[in-house]
Motif scaffolding. Structure first.
Motif, PDB file in Angstrom:
ATOM      1  N   ASP A 114     -11.115  43.557  55.778  1.00 60.46           N
ATOM      2  CA  ASP A 114     -10.297  43.633  54.664  1.00 60.46           C
ATOM      3  C   ASP A 114      -9.748  45.315  54.861  1.00 60.46           C
ATOM      4  O   ASP A 114     -10.504  45.995  54.244  1.00 60.46           O
ATOM      5  CB  ASP A 114     -10.882  43.549  53.426  1.00 60.46           C
ATOM      6  CG  ASP A 114     -10.223  43.681  52.124  1.00 60.46           C
ATOM      7  OD1 ASP A 114      -9.022  44.068  52.478  1.00 60.46           O
ATOM      8  OD2 ASP A 114     -10.857  43.319  51.016  1.00 60.46           O
ATOM      9  N   LEU A 159       0.786  44.200  54.458  1.00 59.50           N
ATOM     10  CA  LEU A 159       0.984  43.678  53.040  1.00 59.50           C
ATOM     11  C   LEU A 159       2.109  44.197  52.451  1.00 59.50           C
ATOM     12  O   LEU A 159       2.482  45.468  52.423  1.00 59.50           O
ATOM     13  CB  LEU A 159      -0.451  44.280  52.222  1.00 59.50           C
ATOM     14  CG  LEU A 159      -0.590  43.891  50.741  1.00 59.50           C
ATOM     15  CD1 LEU A 159      -0.604  42.234  50.526  1.00 59.50           C
ATOM     16  CD2 LEU A 159      -1.628  44.683  50.269  1.00 59.50           C
ATOM     17  N   THR A 168      -1.218  49.127  48.631  1.00 59.35           N
ATOM     18  CA  THR A 168      -0.099  48.885  50.196  1.00 59.35           C
ATOM     19  C   THR A 168      -0.447  49.978  51.090  1.00 59.35           C
ATOM     20  O   THR A 168      -0.329  49.675  52.292  1.00 59.35           O
ATOM     21  CB  THR A 168       1.363  48.720  49.605  1.00 59.35           C
ATOM     22  OG1 THR A 168       1.367  47.479  48.574  1.00 59.35           O
ATOM     23  CG2 THR A 168       2.028  48.527  50.835  1.00 59.35           C
ATOM     24  N   THR A 174      -3.716  49.706  53.000  1.00 57.58           N
ATOM     25  CA  THR A 174      -3.835  48.322  53.927  1.00 57.58           C
ATOM     26  C   THR A 174      -2.959  48.506  54.849  1.00 57.58           C
ATOM     27  O   THR A 174      -3.209  48.156  56.104  1.00 57.58           O
ATOM     28  CB  THR A 174      -3.278  46.992  52.948  1.00 57.58           C
ATOM     29  OG1 THR A 174      -4.228  46.740  51.888  1.00 57.58           O
ATOM     30  CG2 THR A 174      -3.309  45.579  53.616  1.00 57.58           C
ATOM     31  N   ASN A 175      -1.721  48.956  54.916  1.00 56.32           N
ATOM     32  CA  ASN A 175      -0.809  48.973  55.863  1.00 56.32           C
ATOM     33  C   ASN A 175      -0.950  50.533  57.000  1.00 56.32           C
ATOM     34  O   ASN A 175      -0.421  50.369  58.052  1.00 56.32           O
ATOM     35  CB  ASN A 175       0.610  49.039  55.380  1.00 56.32           C
ATOM     36  CG  ASN A 175       0.898  47.859  54.647  1.00 56.32           C
ATOM     37  OD1 ASN A 175       0.500  46.773  54.961  1.00 56.32           O
ATOM     38  ND2 ASN A 175       2.242  47.851  53.982  1.00 56.32           N
TER      39      ASN A 175
END
Length: 186
Positions: free
Chosen positions: A112, A142, A156, A159-160
């Motif tokens: 994750d 995302l 974001t 995640t990215n």
């Protein structure tokens, strides 16, 4: 460098991945960009196959849907050992089962990217397998969600970007040990 020409040459949304890669290679050669990239090496192994040394080990993030899924399936179909790093085991298992049914090698690795502890655990899990890592494909992404992670970062962004940066940093020793390793950021 002609941006418009590059867009015309590489805008191939409906072509198979191998054909897209073949066209990208031809474009790089035609424009001389292959000489500008110091480690640019293209090997052709078999008829119509743009993938080199396919008995290599790959870790693909976000490999249960979209580009990541197609990448994992194609790499496994060409003989690669593919590790699918994704959040949901339930959503990833159909992809793994499909790869295995076609005779390929695929395994799930929990990841994750919004949770930096999960990123560290993923890297440790992969390192514990004592597998070489030839190619890391940072594909997961995302869009459209807002909020903060439990680490206090914007969802974001972590995640990215931040999650992939940390994963790459943690796996870098394995990549450096592997012959002719690559990092691909999608």
């Amino acid at each position: 460098f002609d941006n418009a020409k590059a867009r015309r040459e590489l805008a191939l949304p409906t072509r198979p991945l191998t054909e897209t890669i073949d066209r990208a290679i031809a474009f790089f050669r035609a424009t001389g960009m292959d000489r500008a990239l110091p480690n640019f090496a293209i090997e052709r192994a078999g008829r119509g196959n743009a993938f080199a040394r396919m008995s290599r080990t790959y870790l693909v993030t976000g490999a249960n849907t979209g580009i990541g899924r197609v990448t994992a399936e194609e790499l496994a179909r060409k003989g690669g050992r593919v590790f699918l790093a994704c959040r949901s085991k339930d959503k990833t298992m159909p992809v793994i089962e499909g790869i295995r049914a076609a005779g390929g090698f695929a395994e799930f690795v929990p990841l994750d990217l919004a949770d930096l502890a999960s990123v560290r655990a993923c890297a440790a899990d992969f390192a514990a397998r004592k597998e070489p890592l030839h190619v890391l494909v940072n594909n997961a992404g995302l869009a459209g969600l807002r909020g903060l992670t439990k680490d206090g970062f914007e969802l974001t962004f972590v995640t990215n970007h931040l999650g992939h940066f940390l994963l790459t940093k943690l796996l870098l020793p394995l990549l450096e040990e592997a012959d002719d390793a690559r990092i691909v950021n999608v």
